[in-house]
Design a protein around this motif. Structure first.
Motif, PDB file in Angstrom:
ATOM      1  N   ARG A   1      25.168  48.250 107.473  1.00 53.08           N
ATOM      2  CA  ARG A   1      25.683  47.186 108.359  1.00 53.08           C
ATOM      3  C   ARG A   1      26.380  46.191 107.495  1.00 53.08           C
ATOM      4  O   ARG A   1      25.830  45.890 106.356  1.00 53.08           O
ATOM      5  CB  ARG A   1      24.460  46.273 109.409  1.00 53.08           C
ATOM      6  CG  ARG A   1      25.121  45.419 110.299  1.00 53.08           C
ATOM      7  CD  ARG A   1      24.137  44.989 111.303  1.00 53.08           C
ATOM      8  NE  ARG A   1      24.822  44.088 112.208  1.00 53.08           N
ATOM      9  CZ  ARG A   1      24.119  42.788 112.230  1.00 53.08           C
ATOM     10  NH1 ARG A   1      23.151  42.481 111.619  1.00 53.08           N
ATOM     11  NH2 ARG A   1      24.868  42.184 113.270  1.00 53.08           N
ATOM     12  N   ALA A   2      27.526  45.744 107.983  1.00 49.73           N
ATOM     13  CA  ALA A   2      28.354  44.901 106.919  1.00 49.73           C
ATOM     14  C   ALA A   2      27.669  43.530 106.976  1.00 49.73           C
ATOM     15  O   ALA A   2      27.069  43.351 107.982  1.00 49.73           O
ATOM     16  CB  ALA A   2      29.829  44.655 107.391  1.00 49.73           C
TER      17      ALA A   2
ATOM     18  N   LEU B   1      31.000  40.088 108.949  1.00 52.85           N
ATOM     19  CA  LEU B   1      31.216  40.467 110.378  1.00 52.85           C
ATOM     20  C   LEU B   1      31.836  39.228 110.955  1.00 52.85           C
ATOM     21  O   LEU B   1      32.691  39.318 111.889  1.00 52.85           O
ATOM     22  CB  LEU B   1      29.905  40.757 110.980  1.00 52.85           C
ATOM     23  CG  LEU B   1      29.372  41.997 110.648  1.00 52.85           C
ATOM     24  CD1 LEU B   1      28.039  42.319 110.936  1.00 52.85           C
ATOM     25  CD2 LEU B   1      30.245  43.161 111.188  1.00 52.85           C
ATOM     26  N   LEU B   2      31.731  38.043 110.810  1.00 54.29           N
ATOM     27  CA  LEU B   2      31.722  36.669 111.062  1.00 54.29           C
ATOM     28  C   LEU B   2      33.351  36.617 110.932  1.00 54.29           C
ATOM     29  O   LEU B   2      33.983  36.227 111.911  1.00 54.29           O
ATOM     30  CB  LEU B   2      31.184  35.521 110.714  1.00 54.29           C
ATOM     31  CG  LEU B   2      31.474  34.043 111.298  1.00 54.29           C
ATOM     32  CD1 LEU B   2      31.285  33.807 112.529  1.00 54.29           C
ATOM     33  CD2 LEU B   2      30.614  32.947 110.192  1.00 54.29           C
ATOM     34  N   ALA B   3      33.812  36.752 109.766  1.00 54.84           N
ATOM     35  CA  ALA B   3      34.900  36.548 109.376  1.00 54.84           C
ATOM     36  C   ALA B   3      35.975  37.548 109.891  1.00 54.84           C
ATOM     37  O   ALA B   3      37.113  37.015 110.449  1.00 54.84           O
ATOM     38  CB  ALA B   3      35.105  36.716 107.725  1.00 54.84           C
ATOM     39  N   GLN B   4      35.312  38.783 110.188  1.00 52.25           N
ATOM     40  CA  GLN B   4      36.186  39.860 110.819  1.00 52.25           C
ATOM     41  C   GLN B   4      36.326  39.366 112.580  1.00 52.25           C
ATOM     42  O   GLN B   4      37.422  39.418 113.150  1.00 52.25           O
ATOM     43  CB  GLN B   4      35.335  41.170 110.966  1.00 52.25           C
ATOM     44  CG  GLN B   4      35.573  41.874 109.735  1.00 52.25           C
ATOM     45  CD  GLN B   4      34.801  42.977 109.617  1.00 52.25           C
ATOM     46  OE1 GLN B   4      33.867  43.460 110.436  1.00 52.25           O
ATOM     47  NE2 GLN B   4      35.020  44.023 108.724  1.00 52.25           N
ATOM     48  N   ASN B   5      35.224  38.807 112.951  1.00 50.17           N
ATOM     49  CA  ASN B   5      35.372  38.338 114.440  1.00 50.17           C
ATOM     50  C   ASN B   5      36.378  37.080 114.619  1.00 50.17           C
ATOM     51  O   ASN B   5      36.811  36.898 115.729  1.00 50.17           O
ATOM     52  CB  ASN B   5      33.946  37.852 114.957  1.00 50.17           C
ATOM     53  CG  ASN B   5      33.313  39.234 115.234  1.00 50.17           C
ATOM     54  OD1 ASN B   5      33.675  40.418 115.357  1.00 50.17           O
ATOM     55  ND2 ASN B   5      31.873  39.052 115.031  1.00 50.17           N
ATOM     56  N   LEU B   6      36.476  36.402 113.488  1.00 53.20           N
ATOM     57  CA  LEU B   6      37.238  35.378 113.575  1.00 53.20           C
ATOM     58  C   LEU B   6      38.812  35.705 113.280  1.00 53.20           C
ATOM     59  O   LEU B   6      39.690  34.917 113.296  1.00 53.20           O
ATOM     60  CB  LEU B   6      37.075  34.059 112.281  1.00 53.20           C
ATOM     61  CG  LEU B   6      35.742  33.541 112.545  1.00 53.20           C
ATOM     62  CD1 LEU B   6      35.572  32.719 111.350  1.00 53.20           C
ATOM     63  CD2 LEU B   6      35.917  32.397 113.415  1.00 53.20           C
ATOM     64  N   GLY B   7      38.999  37.123 113.080  1.00 48.92           N
ATOM     65  CA  GLY B   7      40.331  37.584 113.131  1.00 48.92           C
ATOM     66  C   GLY B   7      40.852  37.579 111.635  1.00 48.92           C
ATOM     67  O   GLY B   7      42.187  37.824 111.440  1.00 48.92           O
ATOM     68  N   LEU B   8      40.133  37.151 110.826  1.00 44.82           N
ATOM     69  CA  LEU B   8      40.556  37.413 109.222  1.00 44.82           C
ATOM     70  C   LEU B   8      40.788  38.783 108.813  1.00 44.82           C
ATOM     71  O   LEU B   8      39.902  39.613 109.068  1.00 44.82           O
ATOM     72  CB  LEU B   8      39.827  36.504 108.275  1.00 44.82           C
ATOM     73  CG  LEU B   8      39.549  34.902 108.827  1.00 44.82           C
ATOM     74  CD1 LEU B   8      38.492  34.227 107.925  1.00 44.82           C
ATOM     75  CD2 LEU B   8      40.962  34.263 108.671  1.00 44.82           C
TER      76      LEU B   8
ATOM     77  N   ILE C   1      38.819  38.337 104.186  1.00 43.98           N
ATOM     78  CA  ILE C   1      37.514  38.281 104.798  1.00 43.98           C
ATOM     79  C   ILE C   1      36.462  38.280 103.718  1.00 43.98           C
ATOM     80  O   ILE C   1      35.591  37.274 104.059  1.00 43.98           O
ATOM     81  CB  ILE C   1      37.172  39.868 105.424  1.00 43.98           C
ATOM     82  CG1 ILE C   1      37.934  40.102 106.683  1.00 43.98           C
ATOM     83  CG2 ILE C   1      35.758  40.058 105.673  1.00 43.98           C
ATOM     84  CD1 ILE C   1      37.965  41.436 107.282  1.00 43.98           C
ATOM     85  N   LEU C   2      36.561  38.817 102.483  1.00 46.69           N
ATOM     86  CA  LEU C   2      35.710  38.419 101.485  1.00 46.69           C
ATOM     87  C   LEU C   2      35.800  37.136 101.021  1.00 46.69           C
ATOM     88  O   LEU C   2      34.758  36.390 100.686  1.00 46.69           O
ATOM     89  CB  LEU C   2      35.905  39.417 100.125  1.00 46.69           C
ATOM     90  CG  LEU C   2      35.815  40.775 100.660  1.00 46.69           C
ATOM     91  CD1 LEU C   2      35.929  41.586  99.566  1.00 46.69           C
ATOM     92  CD2 LEU C   2      34.115  40.987 101.066  1.00 46.69           C
ATOM     93  N   GLU C   3      36.896  36.559 100.949  1.00 45.72           N
ATOM     94  CA  GLU C   3      37.172  35.090 100.254  1.00 45.72           C
ATOM     95  C   GLU C   3      36.366  33.903 101.309  1.00 45.72           C
ATOM     96  O   GLU C   3      35.675  33.092 100.923  1.00 45.72           O
ATOM     97  CB  GLU C   3      38.691  34.821 100.136  1.00 45.72           C
ATOM     98  CG  GLU C   3      39.234  35.421  98.791  1.00 45.72           C
ATOM     99  CD  GLU C   3      40.573  35.433  98.877  1.00 45.72           C
ATOM    100  OE1 GLU C   3      41.155  34.867  99.963  1.00 45.72           O
ATOM    101  OE2 GLU C   3      41.243  36.218  97.991  1.00 45.72           O
ATOM    102  N   ALA C   4      36.831  34.465 102.543  1.00 49.68           N
ATOM    103  CA  ALA C   4      36.069  33.432 103.577  1.00 49.68           C
ATOM    104  C   ALA C   4      34.584  33.589 103.479  1.00 49.68           C
ATOM    105  O   ALA C   4      33.733  32.627 103.735  1.00 49.68           O
ATOM    106  CB  ALA C   4      36.449  34.144 105.046  1.00 49.68           C
TER     107      ALA C   4
END
Lengths: 268, 284
Positions: free
Chosen positions: B240-241, B246-253, B258-261
């Motif tokens: 699992r990531a 996952l949060l950053a992905q869900n935020l649409g980044l 994604i990694l920076e966030a």
């Protein structure tokens, strides 16, 4: 090095009760100790090899075992050839050296006794794995307990056996870790290098074994080891006709062996 | 211009003596300066694969080249000067009577001069902040310091590439942070880093490339952002990531953001973490 974790394929020996195997093992040990003639040792060795074949254990293990005891075997042979007080002189090789018990002659009895002692060692080394590799450890422990061996002692014995494979694995990992630090284990002939490498292996191995034993101690204590009550065994073992047959044969072998020995056979 | 590969595995198969095939037809290249994380379930072949990188294991079929040299023809003692391997349990690597002796052991084994060994030991003691403990018996050190010492022992052979087998396992949060900082410093100095880990946040934060192993084969290989986007495939592999990713992905980044966030969220979280002493006080 022998792989102590190896178990035999399914064989008639696995069907036997642990007690009958232990008693047979004790009888073989007794017979190799009461005889000291190479012919009798050879007969016992043949018998053990036959059982090894029935147990379907790989014969390569015997080769490994013999390699393992080769140096000790050679030393025993040489010492007996030179120092056994025989009467049939074969070859004079020096003046007598009474201070170290050397008559100056190599004798027939010395050679025969030396060969017998080496065969004795081989029989003992070959017969022991027959028990360990054809009997699951819980069954072995149950057999020991049923033969009135104190539970603590039986536990120590079986735990030691069960730890052998993990100690072997740990030793292999440590060797790899040491290799990564520039240590060579294959420096043929370089005694000091080998000695240094052995120290590098033994220190973490022994410390690891101490740590494991402390952990085991705590784990056992927390699971009521040594509680002052009669413990329950999950396994049960029962003698079957084949066990009685084996015991009868073993008893016959022991009585026959003692009788022969009393008559003066099997020695000089 | 393509850089020369440090590691080149071609059609690598490995079968253990007990008949278990641990690696199937692996083809993989690692370039100088990479920071690669190998992840996957237990028994997926991660450790078996990386043990080929310094000749601890030799291919059953196929080839492994380290700095262009076939490992079949080289001894570990030779390859360990190019590829350092830090084992999961530092205690397996330590056996001398003091920290200082422990670091000096490898250089002595490869026949360096006394002066050179002395200078090297001093430099490593300083760099790894072990100089105050130089005369202490290695087994009297804390686990974190023993891990540092194990790194120091490998560092003393001055390899170009480091392999770390689960470097943070068994360490507390700060111990893990400390060892990862050390690995990052080695990477910053130009060393090639390979780590084996089950810690996905660690992968997201530190690695630049992720190789996911499954049943002796490479299932995924790419940058963390590429690999962590394969959520369905990761789930199939019981992986699992990290939550922050996952949060950053869900935020649409997307991608690197994604990694920076994720890093930013972690830093913010760390600001609210109590200091080590306070944590110990709470536990007491």
């Amino acid at each position: 090095m022998m792989n102590y974790g190896l178990k035999s394929q399914h064989s008639p020996l696995q069907e036997l009760d642990g007690r009958s195997k232990l008693i047979s093992l004790a009888v073989i040990f007794s017979l190799v100790l009461i005889f000291s003639h190479p012919l009798y040792m050879a007969v016992l060795l043949t018998l053990v090899l036959l059982v090894w074949w029935i147990a379907r254990l790989p014969f390569k293990l015997i080769k490994d075992l013999i390699q393992f005891i080769l140096m000790i075997g050679i030393i025993i042979l040489v010492v007996q050839i030179f120092f056994y007080p025989g009467t049939t002189n074969l070859l004079r090789i020096s003046k007598p050296v009474p201070a170290i018990g050397f008559s100056g002659y190599i004798t027939l009895e010395g050679i025969l006794f030396g060969v017998a002692m080496v065969l004795r060692l081989v029989v003992i080394m070959v017969v022991a794995p027959l028990m360990v590799m054809t009997t699951p450890l819980p069954e072995l422990m149950l057999a020991l307990v049923k033969l009135k061996v104190p539970y603590r002692f039986a536990f120590i014995m079986t735990t030691a056996l069960s730890l052998l494979p993990s100690i072997q694995n740990h030793a292999a990992i440590i060797q790899q870790a040491q290799l990564c630090r520039g240590i060579t284990y294959d420096a043929a002939g370089k005694f000091l290098t080998k000695l240094r490498a052995s120290a590098a292996l033994m220190v973490p191995l022994i410390l690891g074994a101490f740590r494991d034993s402390q952990t085991l101690d705590v784990a056992m204590s927390s699971r009521a080891f040594g509680a002052p009550v009669k413990r329950t065994f999950l396994l049960e073992s029962h003698f079957r006709p084949v066990d009685y047959l084996l015991l009868a044969f073993t008893l016959l072998l022991l009585v026959g062996g003692i009788y022969l020995r009393v008559l003066g056979y099997g020695t000089y | 211009m393509a850089r020369e590969n440090i590691i080149l595995c071609e059609n690598l198969d490995f079968i253990y003596p007990n008949g278990v095939q641990a690696l199937h037809n692996i083809t993989l290249a690692i370039e100088p300066g990479e920071y690669v994380a190998f992840v996957g379930q237990n028994g997926s072949g991660k450790t078996t694969l990386v043990k080929h990188f310094n000749g601890l294991l030799k291919p059953t079929h196929g080839t492994v080249r380290v700095f262009g040299e076939d490992t079949q023809e080289k001894k570990v003692s030779y390859l360990s000067r190019k590829v350092g391997y830090v084992f999961q349990n530092p205690d397996d690597m330590l056996f001398c009577n003091s920290v200082e002796e422990e670091i000096a052991y490898g250089p002595r084994m490869i026949g360096l001069g006394l002066e050179e060994i002395g200078a090297k030991v001093e430099r490593i003691l300083r760099e790894l902040e072990l100089d105050n403990q130089r005369e202490i018996h290695p087994f009297a050190l804390s686990l974190g310091d023993r891990q540092r010492l194990a790194v120091a022992c490998v560092l003393s052979l001055d390899p170009e590439m480091f392999v770390f087998d689960e470097p943070t396992t068994g360490q507390d949060y700060f111990g893990g942070k400390s060892i990862m900082m050390l690995i990052d410093q080695l990477h910053a100095k130009g060393k090639t880093i390979v780590i084996i880990t089950h810690d996905m946040p660690l992968v997201a934060e530190h690695a630049r490339r992720v190789v996911v192993m499954n049943r002796g084969q490479i299932a995924l290989d790419g940058s963390p952002e590429q690999v962590f986007r394969q959520t369905a495939q990761l789930r199939q592999l019981s992986l699992r990531a990290p939550q922050v990713t996952l949060l950053a992905q869900n935020l649409g980044l997307k991608d690197r953001t994604i990694l920076e966030a994720a890093s930013m969220i972690r830093w913010l979280a760390e600001d609210y973490l109590p200091a080590p002493g306070v944590m110990q006080g709470e536990q007491a």
